[in-house]
Design a protein around this motif. Structure first.
Motif, mmCIF file in Angstrom:
data_model
loop_
_atom_site.group_PDB
_atom_site.id
_atom_site.type_symbol
_atom_site.label_atom_id
_atom_site.label_comp_id
_atom_site.label_asym_id
_atom_site.label_seq_id
_atom_site.Cartn_x
_atom_site.Cartn_y
_atom_site.Cartn_z
ATOM 1 N N UNK A 684 12.366 4.809 0.871
ATOM 2 C CA UNK A 684 12.707 4.520 -0.518
ATOM 3 C C UNK A 684 14.155 4.106 -0.676
ATOM 4 N N UNK A 685 15.060 4.777 0.047
ATOM 5 C CA UNK A 685 16.482 4.450 -0.043
ATOM 6 C C UNK A 685 16.767 3.058 0.517
ATOM 7 N N UNK A 686 16.138 2.708 1.646
ATOM 8 C CA UNK A 686 16.341 1.382 2.245
ATOM 9 C C UNK A 686 15.795 0.275 1.338
ATOM 10 N N UNK A 687 14.647 0.529 0.726
ATOM 11 C CA UNK A 687 14.086 -0.456 -0.206
ATOM 12 C C UNK A 687 15.017 -0.679 -1.402
ATOM 13 N N UNK A 688 15.578 0.424 -1.905
ATOM 14 C CA UNK A 688 16.494 0.305 -3.035
ATOM 15 C C UNK A 688 17.774 -0.435 -2.627
ATOM 16 N N UNK A 693 21.142 -5.306 -2.700
ATOM 17 C CA UNK A 693 22.094 -6.069 -1.895
ATOM 18 C C UNK A 693 21.490 -7.271 -1.174
ATOM 19 N N UNK A 694 20.163 -7.393 -1.201
ATOM 20 C CA UNK A 694 19.519 -8.534 -0.570
ATOM 21 C C UNK A 694 19.330 -8.421 0.923
ATOM 22 N N UNK A 695 19.739 -7.315 1.520
ATOM 23 C CA UNK A 695 19.586 -7.107 2.958
ATOM 24 C C UNK A 695 19.701 -5.622 3.255
ATOM 25 N N UNK A 696 19.370 -5.230 4.492
ATOM 26 C CA UNK A 696 19.507 -3.844 4.902
ATOM 27 C C UNK A 696 20.964 -3.516 5.196
ATOM 28 N N UNK A 697 21.356 -2.255 5.097
ATOM 29 C CA UNK A 697 22.722 -1.884 5.473
ATOM 30 C C UNK A 697 22.936 -2.046 6.980
ATOM 31 N N UNK A 729 11.652 0.858 12.427
ATOM 32 C CA UNK A 729 10.523 0.128 11.855
ATOM 33 C C UNK A 729 10.978 -0.927 10.842
ATOM 34 N N UNK A 730 11.998 -0.561 10.051
ATOM 35 C CA UNK A 730 12.455 -1.484 8.997
ATOM 36 C C UNK A 730 13.363 -2.580 9.553
#
Length: 864
Positions: A684-688, A693-697, A729-730
């Protein structure tokens, strides 16, 4: 005299079923049991009772290892303490966890270099051992087998080979400081009945001083030393009933004492000692029950007693032991009898008269039930309980009413919040007493130990942070910038245009004054506040909820309630409705808070700051060089109503400024501090983050709070893989790099600096990463709070997994920065902000809501 008889039908059944056990087939000792180690009692306090010379002992150890997982591993030395039947009683896995060996960037050094060096005094004492000192571990077998541990001890210790040796034995394993001539030694002896017994001792292991088993033996040695100083163990600490501090105006007594712990620190084994106090009420349980009897309806008396008493800890002053109240046995009285060890019957009344010369005045009072731990070596699964006389049990700790009493807490603080100099004087007195007491000194000498001087080391003070709002400010105080907030525009906030204010009739003036003050303080902060919709209600929880049902709509930004009293029911009902049924941020404030003379503007400023956060605004930030960084805080607490339920709080940043946060709260039935829901929370945090931000941290740094003793290995083996797998996985081949840091607020270590021939608290921003840290861990201590009274508490950080590869000083500095970002307090706090947010979230859910909040509120700090 009160008549308590005939309440059986009104008692709750849950605790009764658990606690019945062997209530009426018990041994002598405390009536209802004998020779047991109760939860929290002043028994051995550890899994080994180690004694020198002729005294009796108990101890044990074994070996095990863990295998690498997910690219990282834990080297567990695996020493485990077992009972005489071979079952594991207590594991020392925290000491066996070796996470540093998997991190190449800190394998050689974990010490930072930036900052101003400062000389630090500690509460660590050197513990000198002979150069070749070690423990020899032997497995002991008796032929024929002996069922009595006392007989085993007597036969082994009476043998001439062991009479003058320091030893530790628990019926299966023997520790000696001197090696026997052979690896296998056979001894012969006789019982008093003339039965021949052969004892076979087989050498199992040679243990260096830093091994977990040795550390445990050394800890128990010092517990025995404190007992020789006429101190009594209560819980983990030792206290002196002979030196009480009376606070008669509040009917309280303080017992001064100490908490001690021996550990393997960076370069050597040392003793850590700190001052402790035990708060005792000069009120026994019978008096407490009598007060309830006189204040409630008779029909509600038993229910109220159980609600107030179950779970509390009491002290029986006749033996200075503590017990937890698990139930009240209304059908048993002091005149009832129980069987002694020899099979004869004796009444509770006569038992206390004969053994302690205590007279029980009220013969109709019920008995308290305390469930005990299962005896070591016992195969029974039935609960063991102690039955206690309320008249002879004294309440410990403070009631909620006492905690709310400002005068009482101020009086307590004068005695318990010691200055660094006062704390140092008490610790020096303890060391002197150990050296001067003949028995204590003999105990040390028998084991070949010598207590050294207090240890000094060098720390570093990192530079102060600039607080970034719409302007850059250097706070007037490094630990508090509340005054600076009044005339500086916050980083970002939307206008408050559609909101609702609710209050009772007699608080109408207070509520309108608050609304005016909010608009006045909001202007300089850049917070535009329109006049709200006003609703006047009756003074009852039901009335507030009825009004909410009538006036709340999805367009509302906020609901503010002025509560007439601090009754928990009112607060809980409002929060439940606005968190579960209609998810809207809410703010509750007590009328008493608004009525404080000359404080309204200050209160309004703090409320305005909270409201800004709850509707999605941002107050301030600090400069963080790392870009595309997500910071996560995790905490686990208990649910106050649903026993066996844990509340897991997960809070993660969602922007590069670290000023906006996403939260999830999950209830799990494990009843432990282990979180098994981290996958869904991290997803959920990664999706948010990706949505914002348009990308993963690029990097994820997790601060894990709420980890108890012995649970470090659980975090590494169970929780870290959950986080690691989600990131893999993400992110695939571009997986975000992960760091996991365990945060410990409670530690015995204290750090002082010397000034004007006296000691004072180490300054804010002090980092200690040498000598006081652990050799197998990538850890450090940080002082990030301003202590205006007493002694400051450092926070311990243990990086258990790290593939970010940050330099130690960068990890330390980032952690310090995160302690600036808690929006509920314009100043530094003890832990990183996401940890404190997670703690606030779990507290709200565990105390008031008891369900998972609606996801519509996940992007707002609604729990402040």
């Amino acid at each position: 005299m009160l008549e308590f008889r005939g309440r059986e039908s009104q008692m709750s059944g849950r605790a009764r079923v658990k606690a019945r056990g062997k209530a009426f087939s018990v041994e002598e000792g405390t009536p209802g049991q004998l020779g047991s180690s109760e939860p929290g009692s002043s028994g051995s306090g550890g899994s080994i009772a180690v004694l020198a010379g002729e005294d009796a002992t108990q101890s044990c150890s074994g070996v095990g290892k863990s295998s690498p997982k997910y690219g990282f591993s834990v080297a567990d030395s695996g020493y485990k303490v077992m009972d005489r039947g071979g079952r594991i009683r207590c594991t020392f896995q925290d000491m066996g966890v070796n996470t540093r060996q998997t991190m190449a960037h800190v394998k050689n050094t974990k010490t930072g270099s930036s900052g101003i060096p400062v000389k630090i005094c500690t509460n660590l004492f050197g513990l000198w051992l002979p150069k070749d000192w070690q423990l020899y571990q032997y497995h002991v077998e008796f032929s024929p087998e002996l069922g009595s541990r006392r007989l085993q001890l007597a036969l082994l210790y009476s043998h001439t080979k062991f009479q003058l040796k320091a030893k530790a034995f628990d019926g299966a394993t023997l520790f000696l400081t001197e090696r026997l001539e052979s690896n296998v030694t056979e001894l012969s002896c006789e019982t008093r009945r003339g039965e021949a017994v052969k004892i076979t001792l087989t050498l199992v292991n040679q243990l260096p001083p830093g091994s977990p088993a040795c550390i445990q033996v050394l800890n128990i040695i010092f517990k025995k030393i404190l007992k020789k100083l006429s101190m009594y163990q209560i819980g983990r600490n030792f206290y002196s009933p002979s030196d009480p501090i009376e606070i008669p105006q509040h009917k309280l007594t303080l017992w001064p004492g100490f908490a001690v712990s021996v550990g393997q620190f960076e370069n050597r084994v040392m003793l850590c000692a700190d001052v402790s106090h035990k708060v005792l009420r000069n009120e026994n349980v019978l008096e407490f029950m009598t007060a309830i009897y006189n204040s409630v309806d008779l029909a509600r008396f038993a229910e109220t007693c159980e609600k107030e008493l179950l779970g509390l800890v009491v002290l029986t002053r006749y033996n200075n032991k503590t017990y937890r109240i698990d139930d009240i046995e209304w059908s048993v009285k002091p005149t009832d009898s129980f069987p002694k060890r020899d099979g004869t019957q004796i009444s509770y009344e006569d038992y206390y008269k004969q053994k302690y010369d205590l007279a029980v005045s009220d013969l109709n009072q019920p008995m308290l039930v305390s469930q005990l731990k299962t005896k070591r070596g016992s195969d029974t699964v039935e609960p063991r309980v102690a039955l206690l006389v309320p008249e002879l049990c004294y309440l410990t700790g403070l009631s909620s009413q006492a905690i709310a009493d400002f005068r009482l807490m101020r009086e307590l603080a004068k005695e318990t919040h010691l200055t660094p100099q006062s704390r140092q004087q008490r610790l020096s007195r303890l060391a002197d007493n150990i050296q001067r007491n003949k028995d204590a000194r003999l105990e040390l000498e028998t084991w070949g130990l010598q207590l050294g001087c207090q240890v000094s080391l060098t720390g570093r003070v990192v530079t102060s942070e600039k607080i970034l709002m719409q302007d850059v400010i250097m706070p007037m105080s490094a630990g508090d910038w509340f005054r600076d907030m009044r005339n500086v525009r916050v980083m970002g906030v939307m206008p408050l245009e559609n909101w609702l204010v609710m209050f009772s009739g007699r608080n109408s003036e207070l509520a309108h004054n608050l609304m005016d003050c909010l608009r006045r303080v909001g202007g300089p902060m850049g917070f535009q506040i329109e006049y709200p919709k006003v609703v006047q209600v009756q003074e009852s929880p039901a009335a507030f909820v009825r009004a909410l049902r009538q006036h709340v709509n999805p367009e509302l930004q906020l609901v503010l309630c002025v509560l007439p009293s601090n009754l928990k029911d009112s607060y809980d009902s409002i929060k439940k409705y606005l968190t579960l049924e209609h998810p809207i941020p809410s703010q509750c404030v007590l009328a008493r808070t608004l009525s404080k003379q000359g404080m309204l503007m200050s209160v309004a400023t703090k409320i305005a700051m909270q409201v800004i956060c709850k509707i999605g605004g941002e107050l301030w930030t600090v400069d963080v060089p790392l870009k595309s960084l997500m910071v996560v805080g995790i905490d686990v607490n208990k649910d106050a109503i649903n026993k066996g339920t844990s509340v897991v709080g997960f809070v993660a940043s969602t922007n590069i400024k670290l000023s906006r946060w996403f939260s999830r709260c999950v209830l799990q039935k494990s009843g432990t501090n282990m979180a098994d829901c981290l996958k869904i929370c991290m997803e959920g945090a990664l999706n948010q983050w990706q949505k914002c931000n348009g990308q993963l941290p690029t990097r994820v740094i997790v601060y894990r709070d709420g980890v108890g003793d012995g649970q470090l290995k659980m975090v590494v083996d169970y929780e870290v893989p959950q986080l690691f797998s989600v990131l893999s996985e993400c992110g695939g081949n571009h997986r975000p790099k992960l760091s996991v840091i365990v945060v410990r607020k409670r530690c015995l270590l204290r750090f002082f600096t010397e000034a004007n021939r006296s000691l004072e608290n180490a300054p804010i921003g002090t980092v200690i990463d040498t000598e006081a840290t652990r050799p197998n861990w990538y850890d450090f201590f940080l002082i990030s709070q301003l202590a205006r009274q007493g002694t400051v508490n450092p926070t311990h950080y243990n990086v258990v997994y790290d593939d970010n590869g940050l330099k130690p000083e960068h990890m330390q500095r980032l952690t310090y920065k995160m302690c600036h970002l808690y929006y509920n307090w314009p100043g530094l706090i003890r832990v990183p902000a996401p940890c404190q947010y997670a703690n606030k979230l779990t507290f709200l859910v565990g105390q008031s809501i008891h369900q998972e909040p609606r996801l519509e509120l996940a992007d707002k700090l609604f729990y402040l």
